[in-house]
Motif scaffolding. Structure first.
Motif, short mmCIF file in Angstrom:
data_model
loop_
_atom_site.label_atom_id
_atom_site.label_comp_id
_atom_site.label_asym_id
_atom_site.label_seq_id
_atom_site.Cartn_x
_atom_site.Cartn_y
_atom_site.Cartn_z
N LYS A 291 -1.78 7.98 1.44
CA LYS A 291 -1.01 6.77 1.71
C LYS A 291 -0.66 6.06 0.42
O LYS A 291 -0.27 4.90 0.43
N GLN A 292 -0.80 6.77 -0.72
CA GLN A 292 -0.53 6.16 -2.02
C GLN A 292 0.19 7.15 -2.93
O GLN A 292 -0.35 8.21 -3.26
N CYS B 19 2.18 9.36 4.12
CA CYS B 19 2.37 8.48 5.28
C CYS B 19 2.15 7.03 4.86
O CYS B 19 1.59 6.75 3.81
N GLY B 20 2.57 6.13 5.73
CA GLY B 20 2.29 4.71 5.52
C GLY B 20 3.36 4.00 4.72
O GLY B 20 4.42 4.54 4.41
N THR C 143 3.67 3.26 1.74
CA THR C 143 4.03 3.81 0.43
C THR C 143 5.33 4.60 0.45
O THR C 143 5.91 4.87 -0.60
N SER D 20 6.73 7.00 9.51
CA SER D 20 6.58 5.99 8.46
C SER D 20 7.94 5.58 7.90
O SER D 20 8.17 4.40 7.63
N GLU E 66 -8.29 13.33 3.30
CA GLU E 66 -7.41 12.16 3.37
C GLU E 66 -7.78 11.21 2.24
O GLU E 66 -8.96 10.91 2.04
#
Length: 140
Positions: free
Chosen positions: A38-39, A69-70, A72, A102, A139
């Protein structure tokens, strides 16, 4: 008669033990990897890890995919920043995969993404599907 039984059991256990090892070696002929992140800033250490695993695994190194994902995903449109990651990923045979959910949630225009990124509709589902295929996953 007793000796024949003992020898037969020993032989049976030996064969059983070696057949299990052969199956394990066949099962992991190639190691496939999955990282869900997520980064965007994690891409550099992820790429370095993939390169180290490729060296360590040798011909047993299979597929390496990174699912992003997310929130970012907003950073993905920064093409100059992403170019260094996409170039390095391509050189290292790493597939960068973007979560379509996302992109929609954070209203990122797919046309603004740099080339070399694959989009899947649901990044989490995609990750589970790869895990079911035997991918080693983490993850971040």
């Amino acid at each position: 008669m007793k000796n024949l039984f003992v020898i037969s059991m020993a032989l049976f256990l030996f064969v059983l033990n070696h057949s299990g090892k052969a199956q394990t070696q066949e099962q992991y002929e190639h190691y496939n990897y999955l990282v869900l992140t997520k980064q965007i800033q994690q891409l550099q250490p992820i790429i370095l890890t993939a390169e180290a695993l490729a060296t360590e695994d040798g011909p047993g190194f299979g597929d390496f995919q990174v699912v992003i994902c997310g929130q970012t995903v907003n950073e993905l449109t920064d093409k100059p920043m992403m170019k260094k990651f996409t170039d390095k990923a391509e050189q290292s045979n790493i597939q960068l995969v973007i979560c379509g959910f996302s992109l929609e949630k954070f209203e990122v225009d797919r046309d603004e993404l740099p080339e070399g990124l694959e989009i899947v509709e649901n990044g989490i589902l995609y990750s589970f599907q790869l895990q079911k295929k035997g991918y080693l996953s983490i993850e971040l």
